[in-house]
Design a protein around this motif. Structure first.
Motif, PDB file in Angstrom:
ATOM      1  N   ARG A 291       0.836  -1.204   0.000  1.00 29.93           N
ATOM      2  CA  ARG A 291       0.000   0.000   0.000  1.00 29.93           C
ATOM      3  C   ARG A 291       0.865   1.247   0.000  1.00 29.93           C
ATOM      4  O   ARG A 291       1.954   1.262   0.540  1.00 29.93           O
ATOM      5  N   ARG A 292       0.316   2.301  -0.618  1.00 29.64           N
ATOM      6  CA  ARG A 292       1.014   3.591  -0.662  1.00 29.64           C
ATOM      7  C   ARG A 292       0.278   4.568   0.238  1.00 29.64           C
ATOM      8  O   ARG A 292      -0.941   4.659   0.192  1.00 29.64           O
ATOM      9  N   HIS A 293       1.042   5.295   1.052  1.00 31.07           N
ATOM     10  CA  HIS A 293       0.475   6.277   1.970  1.00 31.07           C
ATOM     11  C   HIS A 293       1.183   7.610   1.767  1.00 31.07           C
ATOM     12  O   HIS A 293       2.408   7.673   1.848  1.00 31.07           O
ATOM     13  N   GLY A 294       0.418   8.649   1.509  1.00 25.62           N
ATOM     14  CA  GLY A 294       0.972   9.997   1.386  1.00 25.62           C
ATOM     15  C   GLY A 294       0.698  10.772   2.658  1.00 25.62           C
ATOM     16  O   GLY A 294      -0.378  10.653   3.248  1.00 25.62           O
ATOM     17  N   PHE A 295       1.653  11.565   3.088  1.00 26.66           N
ATOM     18  CA  PHE A 295       1.497  12.338   4.315  1.00 26.66           C
ATOM     19  C   PHE A 295       2.404  13.546   4.278  1.00 26.66           C
ATOM     20  O   PHE A 295       3.397  13.581   3.560  1.00 26.66           O
ATOM     21  N   ARG A 296       2.069  14.527   5.091  1.00 25.24           N
ATOM     22  CA  ARG A 296       2.817  15.780   5.147  1.00 25.24           C
ATOM     23  C   ARG A 296       3.976  15.637   6.129  1.00 25.24           C
ATOM     24  O   ARG A 296       3.846  15.009   7.171  1.00 25.24           O
ATOM     25  N   VAL A 297       5.117  16.238   5.776  1.00 27.92           N
ATOM     26  CA  VAL A 297       6.308  16.183   6.623  1.00 27.92           C
ATOM     27  C   VAL A 297       6.915  17.575   6.761  1.00 27.92           C
ATOM     28  O   VAL A 297       6.555  18.499   6.033  1.00 27.92           O
ATOM     29  N   THR A 298       7.846  17.699   7.675  1.00 28.45           N
ATOM     30  CA  THR A 298       8.553  18.958   7.850  1.00 28.45           C
ATOM     31  C   THR A 298       9.605  19.112   6.751  1.00 28.45           C
ATOM     32  O   THR A 298       9.941  18.157   6.048  1.00 28.45           O
ATOM     33  N   ARG A 299      10.144  20.292   6.630  1.00 30.55           N
ATOM     34  CA  ARG A 299      11.171  20.564   5.622  1.00 30.55           C
ATOM     35  C   ARG A 299      12.416  19.706   5.858  1.00 30.55           C
ATOM     36  O   ARG A 299      12.999  19.169   4.920  1.00 30.55           O
ATOM     37  N   ASP A 300      12.824  19.559   7.112  1.00 31.70           N
ATOM     38  CA  ASP A 300      14.010  18.761   7.412  1.00 31.70           C
ATOM     39  C   ASP A 300      13.809  17.298   7.037  1.00 31.70           C
ATOM     40  O   ASP A 300      14.709  16.660   6.494  1.00 31.70           O
ATOM     41  N   GLU A 301      12.633  16.739   7.336  1.00 33.62           N
ATOM     42  CA  GLU A 301      12.366  15.352   6.958  1.00 33.62           C
ATOM     43  C   GLU A 301      12.390  15.209   5.439  1.00 33.62           C
ATOM     44  O   GLU A 301      12.945  14.238   4.912  1.00 33.62           O
ATOM     45  N   TYR A 302      11.819  16.170   4.743  1.00 32.23           N
ATOM     46  CA  TYR A 302      11.800  16.140   3.282  1.00 32.23           C
ATOM     47  C   TYR A 302      13.220  16.179   2.721  1.00 32.23           C
ATOM     48  O   TYR A 302      13.547  15.452   1.781  1.00 32.23           O
ATOM     49  N   LYS A 303      14.068  17.021   3.294  1.00 30.09           N
ATOM     50  CA  LYS A 303      15.440  17.153   2.810  1.00 30.09           C
ATOM     51  C   LYS A 303      16.253  15.874   2.997  1.00 30.09           C
ATOM     52  O   LYS A 303      17.164  15.599   2.235  1.00 30.09           O
ATOM     53  N   HIS A 304      15.934  15.081   4.011  1.00 28.61           N
ATOM     54  CA  HIS A 304      16.721  13.888   4.306  1.00 28.61           C
ATOM     55  C   HIS A 304      16.181  12.607   3.664  1.00 28.61           C
ATOM     56  O   HIS A 304      16.880  11.602   3.621  1.00 28.61           O
ATOM     57  N   CYS A 305      14.944  12.611   3.203  1.00 27.05           N
ATOM     58  CA  CYS A 305      14.337  11.390   2.665  1.00 27.05           C
ATOM     59  C   CYS A 305      14.196  11.468   1.148  1.00 27.05           C
ATOM     60  O   CYS A 305      13.446  12.290   0.621  1.00 27.05           O
ATOM     61  N   PHE A 306      14.897  10.590   0.446  1.00 28.51           N
ATOM     62  CA  PHE A 306      14.861  10.532  -1.007  1.00 28.51           C
ATOM     63  C   PHE A 306      14.139   9.273  -1.451  1.00 28.51           C
ATOM     64  O   PHE A 306      13.930   8.347  -0.656  1.00 28.51           O
ATOM     65  N   ARG A 307      13.777   9.210  -2.727  1.00 25.39           N
ATOM     66  CA  ARG A 307      13.137   7.996  -3.256  1.00 25.39           C
ATOM     67  C   ARG A 307      14.047   6.798  -3.021  1.00 25.39           C
ATOM     68  O   ARG A 307      15.242   6.850  -3.265  1.00 25.39           O
ATOM     69  N   GLY A 308      13.440   5.743  -2.510  1.00 25.10           N
ATOM     70  CA  GLY A 308      14.188   4.518  -2.244  1.00 25.10           C
ATOM     71  C   GLY A 308      14.734   4.419  -0.828  1.00 25.10           C
ATOM     72  O   GLY A 308      15.184   3.361  -0.417  1.00 25.10           O
ATOM     73  N   SER A 309      14.689   5.510  -0.073  1.00 24.54           N
ATOM     74  CA  SER A 309      15.200   5.450   1.301  1.00 24.54           C
ATOM     75  C   SER A 309      14.130   4.887   2.237  1.00 24.54           C
ATOM     76  O   SER A 309      12.943   4.896   1.937  1.00 24.54           O
ATOM     77  N   ALA A 310      14.573   4.371   3.367  1.00 27.44           N
ATOM     78  CA  ALA A 310      13.669   3.757   4.352  1.00 27.44           C
ATOM     79  C   ALA A 310      13.130   4.837   5.284  1.00 27.44           C
ATOM     80  O   ALA A 310      13.893   5.553   5.923  1.00 27.44           O
ATOM     81  N   TYR A 311      11.809   4.940   5.342  1.00 26.60           N
ATOM     82  CA  TYR A 311      11.159   5.874   6.249  1.00 26.60           C
ATOM     83  C   TYR A 311      10.738   5.112   7.485  1.00 26.60           C
ATOM     84  O   TYR A 311      10.242   4.008   7.352  1.00 26.60           O
ATOM     85  N   PRO A 312      10.922   5.545   8.685  1.00 23.32           N
ATOM     86  CA  PRO A 312      11.368   6.848   9.174  1.00 23.32           C
ATOM     87  C   PRO A 312      12.860   6.932   9.448  1.00 23.32           C
ATOM     88  O   PRO A 312      13.324   7.943   9.948  1.00 23.32           O
ATOM     89  N   THR A 313      13.616   5.906   9.118  1.00 19.00           N
ATOM     90  CA  THR A 313      15.056   5.929   9.369  1.00 19.00           C
ATOM     91  C   THR A 313      15.726   7.122   8.682  1.00 19.00           C
ATOM     92  O   THR A 313      16.642   7.738   9.254  1.00 19.00           O
ATOM     93  N   CYS A 314      15.277   7.481   7.493  1.00 18.85           N
ATOM     94  CA  CYS A 314      15.912   8.581   6.748  1.00 18.85           C
ATOM     95  C   CYS A 314      15.744   9.925   7.444  1.00 18.85           C
ATOM     96  O   CYS A 314      16.515  10.842   7.204  1.00 18.85           O
ATOM     97  N   THR A 315      14.776  10.079   8.321  1.00 22.72           N
ATOM     98  CA  THR A 315      14.547  11.366   8.991  1.00 22.72           C
ATOM     99  C   THR A 315      15.597  11.658  10.045  1.00 22.72           C
ATOM    100  O   THR A 315      15.725  12.794  10.478  1.00 22.72           O
ATOM    101  N   HIS A 316      16.358  10.678  10.453  1.00 22.63           N
ATOM    102  CA  HIS A 316      17.360  10.859  11.502  1.00 22.63           C
ATOM    103  C   HIS A 316      18.739  11.177  10.948  1.00 22.63           C
ATOM    104  O   HIS A 316      19.697  11.203  11.670  1.00 22.63           O
ATOM    105  N   GLY A 317      18.856  11.381   9.650  1.00 20.78           N
ATOM    106  CA  GLY A 317      20.149  11.584   9.019  1.00 20.78           C
ATOM    107  C   GLY A 317      20.528  12.977   8.970  1.00 20.78           C
ATOM    108  O   GLY A 317      21.435  13.587   8.821  1.00 20.78           O
TER     109      GLY A 317
END
Length: 84
Positions: free
Chosen positions: A58-84
């Motif tokens: 399933r695909r889920h779309g949701f709103r994130v902060t600017r910092d989370e957006y900057k750290h998460c790219f296509r193919g990265s694991a969410y939410p692990t990418c937000t801690h980078g």
């Protein structure tokens, strides 16, 4: 006395501005980032969204902060990418 009051007012104003600029959105589900978008709204500024594909497909779309957006790219694991 006026200088002290002005300093206190400036400090309170700074705290209000800083807390207003970092919204706290509900976290999305764990999965792989499959899409991301940034849209500018004239009245509200930038809004950032991620779309995550979960393990059940399933695909889920949701709103994130600017910092989370900057750290998460296509193919990265969410939410692990937000801690980078």
């Amino acid at each position: 006395m006026r200088k002290t009051l002005a300093a206190v007012a400036a400090a309170v104003g700074a705290v209000l501005v800083l807390t207003a600029c970092s919204p706290d959105y509900a976290p999305g589900p764990s999965g792989t980032v499959s899409d991301r978008s940034a849209t500018y709204f004239k009245s509200g500024g930038w809004r950032y969204r991620l779309t995550v594909a979960t393990t059940d497909g399933r695909r889920h779309g949701f709103r994130v902060t600017r910092d989370e957006y900057k750290h998460c790219f296509r193919g990265s694991a969410y939410p692990t990418c937000t801690h980078g």
